[in-house]
Write an enzyme that holds these catalytic residues in place. Structure first.
Site, short mmCIF file in Angstrom:
data_model
loop_
_atom_site.label_atom_id
_atom_site.label_comp_id
_atom_site.label_asym_id
_atom_site.label_seq_id
_atom_site.Cartn_x
_atom_site.Cartn_y
_atom_site.Cartn_z
N GLY A 169 10.09 -11.94 -11.91
CA GLY A 169 10.52 -13.29 -11.55
C GLY A 169 11.94 -13.65 -11.93
N GLY A 176 0.80 -1.22 0.00
CA GLY A 176 0.00 0.00 0.00
C GLY A 176 0.83 1.26 0.00
N GLY A 201 7.64 -12.73 -8.30
CA GLY A 201 8.50 -13.91 -8.17
C GLY A 201 8.43 -14.81 -9.39
N CYS A 217 0.54 0.49 -9.39
CA CYS A 217 0.43 -0.18 -8.09
C CYS A 217 -0.95 -0.82 -7.95
CB CYS A 217 0.66 0.80 -6.93
SG CYS A 217 0.38 -0.02 -5.34
O1 RRO Z 1 3.37 -0.70 -2.25
C1 RRO Z 1 2.77 -1.61 -2.88
O2 RRO Z 1 1.80 -2.22 -2.40
C2 RRO Z 1 3.14 -1.97 -4.24
C3 RRO Z 1 3.47 -1.06 -5.22
BR1 RRO Z 1 3.64 0.77 -4.87
C4 RRO Z 1 3.67 -1.51 -6.55
O3 RRO Z 1 3.94 -0.74 -7.50
N1 RRO Z 1 3.55 -2.83 -6.79
C5 RRO Z 1 3.26 -3.72 -5.83
O4 RRO Z 1 3.16 -4.92 -6.11
N2 RRO Z 1 3.05 -3.27 -4.55
#
Ligand code: RRO
Length: 313
Positions: free
Chosen positions: A243, A71, A216, A129
């Site tokens: 990965g 997050g 991964g 994200c």
């Molecule tokens: O912080 C996250 O939850 C997160 C980010 Br910003 C992202 O770009 N990709 C991800 O898998 N987690």
């Protein structure tokens, strides 16, 4: 054998970077990893204000992979500039600041603050994200918005501008084309794949936000296909992520079209993985009589008559 790569006005000493969110701000492993041997570091995504991120649990292990829903927890751009950048500046590696935001304006302000810093060599813009409500995938799955963000940021920096794309769309190549048209120097392919995992005793999701981003080795075949698709659609370099856990994996990404690669989840097992991957790729090139990785990039021997993906392009 030439290992370096030039993107816009920046020379990377090799083509192996560490991925955002898997290497902190480059200061967590000074005794374990000589980061000057990496092509570069991509920071954890930075937002204007510090963020605590999502509630726990926010990580779960899966078959050959990992789910996360961090997050966007981060220290905020000002603390990064004051507390982290001075050490990074003298680390002898290229520093790419990854930026995340919930408005176009926030992207612009954070980029401008970082652009003024000598120790920041370039930008990776996170429009992908999967774990935040504002920004994140609501931006990264809208091609017009990705296009607009790229355009606005391009006006504000002469440093390399890389857009990090999500695989959670039908045709990632449409997004890469939009970034190229608005002046991006490269695209990073891919961010995590939306996934979930359930505890069968409690019948609850294993991470607090129900879904998260899968990374991964489990996602490597997806990432390879997305890099292949993207690199056949644009002329700008594609940075392959997804990965990579060995030099052999990195070589696969170069063959399908990546000009550089990033090591992500594998850093949690061995934070020096990027260095051994760089060495392995170098030895492979030497053994195969390749003077430059350029000779490997996009060298896939395709059978066009049976390639389904090519008909999309
Ligand atoms: O912080 C996250 O939850 C997160 C980010 Br910003 C992202 O770009 N990709 C991800 O898998 N987690």
């Amino acid at each position: 054998m030439k290992e370096s790569f030039i993107l816009r006005n920046v020379e990377f000493k090799n083509r192996i970077l560490v991925a955002s969110g898997t290497f902190g701000y480059g200061d967590e492993v000074p005794d374990l990893v000589d980061i000057s041997k990496l092509g570069g570091i991509v920071t954890k995504s930075l937002s204007m204000k510090p963020r605590d991120g999502n509630p726990n649990p926010r990580i779960a292990e899966t078959a050959s992979g990992m789910l996360n829903s961090i997050g966007l927890a981060n220290i905020g751009v000002h603390k990064f500039i004051n507390d982290k950048l001075p050490t990074l500046k003298i680390s002898g590696t290229i520093v790419i600041a990854n930026i995340a935001a919930s408005t176009v304006d926030e992207y612009c302000v954070v980029l401008e603050l970082l652009d003024a810093q000598v120790g920041v060599h370039g930008f990776e813009i996170n429009v992908s994200c999967p774990n935040v409500k504002e920004g994140g995938l609501s931006f990264g799955t809208d091609v017009k918005l990705v296009s607009f963000i790229t355009k606005e940021l391009r006006k504000r920096t002469e440093k390399p501008l890389i857009i990090k794309l999500t695989p959670n769309v039908t045709h990632i190549s449409d997004f890469a084309r939009a970034c190229e048209a608005e002046g991006a120097d490269a695209v990073s392919v891919i961010n995590t794949v939306i996934g979930m995992s359930v505890n069968i005793n409690t019948r609850k999701p294993k991470i607090a936000t129900t879904t998260g981003g899968l990374s991964g080795p489990a996602i490597k075949p997806i990432a390879l296909a997305k890099v292949y698709e993207t690199s056949n659609a644009v002329k700008i370099p594609v940075i392959g992520i997804g990965g990579i856990a060995s030099w052999e994996d990195a070589v696969e990404f170069f063959i399908v079209g990546a000009s550089m690669v990033q090591i992500g989840t594998a850093n949690f097992i061995n934070p020096a993985k990027g260095i051994s991957v760089a060495e392995g790729v170098k030895q492979y090139c030497k053994k195969n009589g390749l003077d430059s990785i350029d000779l490997l990039v996009k060298s896939l021997q395709t059978n066009k008559t049976i390639s389904i993906i090519d008909s999309w392009l």
